[in-house]
Each structure stands twice: as structure tokens, then as C-alpha cells.
Enzyme design. Structure first.
Site, PDB file in Angstrom:
ATOM      1  N   ASN A   1       0.812  -1.211   0.000  1.00 10.50           N
ATOM      2  CA  ASN A   1       0.000   0.000   0.000  1.00 10.50           C
ATOM      3  C   ASN A   1       0.851   1.269   0.000  1.00 10.50           C
ATOM      4  O   ASN A   1       0.321   2.366   0.194  1.00 10.50           O
ATOM      5  CB  ASN A   1      -0.932   0.009   1.216  1.00 10.50           C
ATOM      6  CG  ASN A   1      -1.999  -1.063   1.124  1.00 10.50           C
ATOM      7  OD1 ASN A   1      -2.529  -1.327   0.040  1.00 10.50           O
ATOM      8  ND2 ASN A   1      -2.308  -1.705   2.242  1.00 10.50           N
TER       9      ASN A   1
ATOM     10  N   HIS B   1       2.994   2.428   2.130  1.00 10.86           N
ATOM     11  CA  HIS B   1       3.336   3.114   3.378  1.00 10.86           C
ATOM     12  C   HIS B   1       4.138   2.166   4.255  1.00 10.86           C
ATOM     13  O   HIS B   1       4.147   0.951   4.026  1.00 10.86           O
ATOM     14  CB  HIS B   1       2.094   3.665   4.104  1.00 10.86           C
ATOM     15  CG  HIS B   1       1.150   2.625   4.599  1.00 10.86           C
ATOM     16  ND1 HIS B   1      -0.188   2.655   4.372  1.00 10.86           N
ATOM     17  CD2 HIS B   1       1.345   1.500   5.343  1.00 10.86           C
ATOM     18  CE1 HIS B   1      -0.785   1.623   4.936  1.00 10.86           C
ATOM     19  NE2 HIS B   1       0.134   0.908   5.526  1.00 10.86           N
TER      20      HIS B   1
ATOM     21  N   CYS C   1       3.744   7.059   7.477  1.00 12.54           N
ATOM     22  CA  CYS C   1       5.052   7.572   7.106  1.00 12.54           C
ATOM     23  C   CYS C   1       5.296   7.296   5.637  1.00 12.54           C
ATOM     24  O   CYS C   1       5.060   6.187   5.155  1.00 12.54           O
ATOM     25  CB  CYS C   1       6.127   6.928   7.962  1.00 12.54           C
ATOM     26  SG  CYS C   1       7.808   7.358   7.511  1.00 12.54           S
TER      27      CYS C   1
END
Length: 423
Positions: free
Chosen positions: A321, A323, A358
Site C-alpha cells: 500500500n 506506506h 510515514c
């Protein structure tokens, strides 16, 4: 009557009519010098059996009603058919030679036994047979997913036990395999088909973990996981990790998950179509771990004890995904823990609150505040730490609290009581 008919099918017996016809045929064939036998060969009257063994001279091909009759000139064949001592064809003498088949089967088994001995596959311990391939299965009326893991040599740390990252990866793996085994895996990473249509993904917001003990290299751990509702737009997932051989609890954990739009990166409500997919798999039970209701204090560079700066995600830290995987945050949090705690204590419990994801180009810093003052490195009580993982600009990513207990020493025993939160 039926038995006699069945027996006659396998063991034919000559009837009186067939015997008479056979006798008449044998009398007719070879009776005169000009008669033909059944093979179209002119029979010669002989008085001795030696004449039967002479080579048959090639005769002109006879014709019957203008059609040629084939000749057989094999003397041996003629001798066999004309010999009165040849045995009749029965069921038994038509069977194959079983000795050849038996020899072939024996050869195969001997070869297999030799390969088995060379491979020496037989495990040294019976518990290694459990779920050898780690495929997992759904149990308890389809509501609980169970999977076993063998602790590998590359999953242990300096203490010769599995690291907390290893155990957390087991939790994540069973969660995804649960969705897959239930037939709910869509195109996304753990997303259902209806979620994939709407570009929705699951993200974790809270996690509470209690570690009773850490497994060692070669141990087999058994992980059970299930899901349940929480709030209006959340889903709770629990885990129970046990030692497969003894059944003793290794770890208990609970977590809260919400949905996020994969494109906008904003939280989303649970659509009714998605709720209809996952609702039948919800287990109505209390969380396996009580929630830590204590509020996490705010940390900054003035209130913290240890800071680790310049942390950046690598390409391998990203999931599908795009991240950072939530397990990676735990490693970053512990980067700022003092080495005296890591050397003499082990992590007993952990409470995390995930605030923001993040990105791949982010630069982070890890902050840790220790509640107990370590003077000689060997304290006789548990230690509690507060943690904050944030971007260098100050944006909070993860807040957490950890509790540590003294490591077990063979010489000194357990150096102090276990914190109340880890019981």
C-alpha cells in the site's frame, strides 16, 4: 445353478457334443493322403511320430472356390497343435506371471526406502510435525484462524530468543492469511472485494501487546486470531500465541483497525457492502487484553531523555500500500531506548497509538523518556518508558508506552517482580 454357471465361465469343461465333434474332426483330418488339415496343408500318412517333425515342404497355395488359403509352415507350431499332450487353456494358465509383478513392486519399495534413509527427513522432535508448511486453517465454526510458526535462526536476537519484531510479523501474517482463507481477499493488501472496488484499505490505530515469555530457536508457536466489532466504524482483531508443545501462553494482543481511502489517504466509514462481507466473521467476545486507559503523555525534546535522529525508511520498509509497515515503527521506537535497558531487561508489554502514516521520503526521530532512574544497570523492579516517533518537522506518527522486566538469569533467577500490566 448360478454357481455352476459362474464357474463354467472361468473353468470351461468340454461337453459331450464338443468332444464328439472334436473326435470326428481328428478322425477326418489326416485320414487320407489327399485330405487337407485345418491349416490347408496336405497331410501325409505316417506310421511313426518322427515323420511329424520333418520339415514341411512348401506346397502350391491351394484354392477353395477361387480364393487362396494361407499356409503356415512353422513345424514347431504344427507339432504343438497336433501334440496330444498339450494342456487345455484354462483360467489359471491365462493369468500373468505374478512373480514379475512382485519383483517390480519390491524393487520400487527398496528404492524408496533408500531415498528415505538418505534424506533423513524424520524429525528429531514430534512437535516439528505440526503444520510443517505453515498453511494455517480456520477452526471453531469458521470464526478463528490458527497457524503455526517455527522460530528460525535468523529471527532470534542477541538473547537467543525471538525478537519482538518477529512476533509482531507473526501477528500480521496470520491476520492476512485469515482474510485469504475466508475467501475475502480482494486486490488490495488484506482488503475485501468490496473494499477493493472503493479503493479502501485497513490501517491500525491502536495496539496493545502483553508478552509472557519469548520463544527460542526451533520452538513452534501456535497463533490464534479472530475479529470483532468495535465502535461504529472500527474492527478489533485479537491474537493469542501459545507454545505448541506445552500450550503455555507466549503473547496476547488486541488491536483496532479503521478504513482509509487508498488514493486520498483519508479515513472512511465502513460501507454497508463491506460490513455485510466481514460481519459473519465477527466474534462477540471481550478483548483478550484489557485496554490501557492511561493517557500517553506529550513528549518533546525538552521532556525526553533519549533522542535518535535521522531515521529514514528504506524501500524494503514499504508494504504494497506504499506506506511503512506498522512493525517497522516498533523497531524505530526502540532505537532510542537506552542500551542498559536492552541489555538487562526484556519487553513485557507495549501500548501503541498510530497517529499518521510515514512516507518513503520522510525523515524521523525517535524520543524515549524513562520513568525509573538507572544507576547501576541492574534494577530490581520493572521499568516504564514513554515513546514518541515523529517527523523532524514535529508531526507525530506514533506514541507509545513500554514496560520492561528484568531478564531471567540462570544464576540469579528472575531479578525482580513482573510489572502488573504483563500478568
Amino acid at each position: 445353478m448360478v454357481a455352476s454357471i459362474a464357474a463354467s465361465a472361468f473353468f470351461p469343461t468340454p461337453s459331450s457334443s464338443s468332444s464328439a465333434a472334436s473326435a470326428k474332426a481328428s478322425k477326418t483330418i489326416g485320414e487320407g493322403p489327399g485330405s487337407l488339415d485345418v491349416r490347408g496343408i496336405v497331410a501325409k500318412p505316417t506310421s511313426s511320430s518322427a515323420a511329424m517333425q520333418e520339415k514341411v515342404k512348401v506346397q502350391p497355395v491351394p484354392k477353395i472356390n477361387g480364393a487362396k488359403v494361407g499356409l503356415k509352415v512353422e513345424t514347431q507350431k504344427a507339432d504343438e497343435e497336433s501334440s496330444p499332450s498339450s494342456a487345455p487353456r484354462t483360467f489359471y494358465n491365462q493369468l500373468p506371471d505374478w512373480s514379475v509383478l512382485l519383483a517390480a513392486v519390491t524393487t520400487i519399495f527398496l528404492a524408496a526406502e533408500k531415498q528415505w534413509t538418505l534424506l533423513d527427513w524424520k524429525p528429531r522432535r514430534p512437535d516439528m510435525l505440526a503444520d510443517a508448511f505453515g498453511l494455517g486453517k480456520i477452526v471453531q465454526d469458521g470464526l478463528v484462524f490458527k497457524q503455526n510458526f517455527s522460530i528460525r535462526s535468523y529471527e532470534i536476537g542477541a538473547d537467543r530468543t525471538a525478537s519482538i519484531e518477529t512476533l509482531m510479523n507473526h501477528l500480521q501474517e496470520t491476520a492476512l492469511n485469515h482474510v485469504k482463507s475466508a475467501g475475502l481477499m480482494g486486490d488490495g493488501f488484506g482488503a475485501t472485494p468490496e473494499m477493493s472496488k472503493r479503493n479502501l484499505i485497513w490501517v491500525v490505530t491502536k495496539m496493545r501487546v502483553l508478552i509472557e515469555r519469548y520463544p527460542s530457536w526451533g520452538d513452534v508457536v501456535e497463533v490464534d486470531t479472530w475479529v470483532g466489532p468495535t465502535g461504529k466504524n472500527g474492527m478489533r482483531r485479537d491474537w493469542h500465541v501459545r507454545d505448541h508443545r506445552s500450550g503455555q501462553t507466549i503473547l496476547r494482543a488486541t488491536s483496532v483497525w479503521v478504513m482509509m481511502n487508498k488514493n486520498t489517504r483519508k479515513l472512511s466509514k465502513v460501507p454497508e457492502e463491506v460490513r455485510a462481507e466481514i460481519g459473519p466473521y465477527f466474534v462477540e467476545r471481550a478483548a483478550i487484553v484489557d485496554e490501557d486507559s492511561r493517557k500517553l503523555p506529550k513528549l518533546d525534546e525538552d521532556t525526553t531523555d533519549y533522542i535518535k535522529k535521522g531515521l529514514t525508511p528504506r524501500w524494503g520498509d514499504l508494504d504494497v500500500n506504499q506506506h511503512v509497515n506498522n512493525v517497522k515503527y516498533i523497531g524505530w521506537i526502540l532505537e532510542s531506548a537506552p542500551i542498559s535497558i536492552l541489555e538487562n531487561h526484556e519487553l513485557a508489554s507495549m501500548s501503541l497509538e498510530y497517529r499518521r502514516e510515514c512516507g518513503r521520503d520522510s525523515v524521523l526521530q525517535s524520543l524515549t523518556a524513562v520513568s525509573n532512574d538507572l544507576t547501576d544497570g541492574l534494577v530490581e523492579s520493572g521499568i516504564e518508558c514513554q515513546h514518541l516517533l515523529q517527523l523532524e518537522c514535529g508531526t507525530e506518527l506514533v506514541k507509545g508506552r513500554t514496560e520492561w522486566r528484568p531478564k531471567h538469569s540462570p544464576a540469579l533467577g528472575n531479578m525482580g517482580p513482573t510489572p502488573g500490566g504483563s500478568a
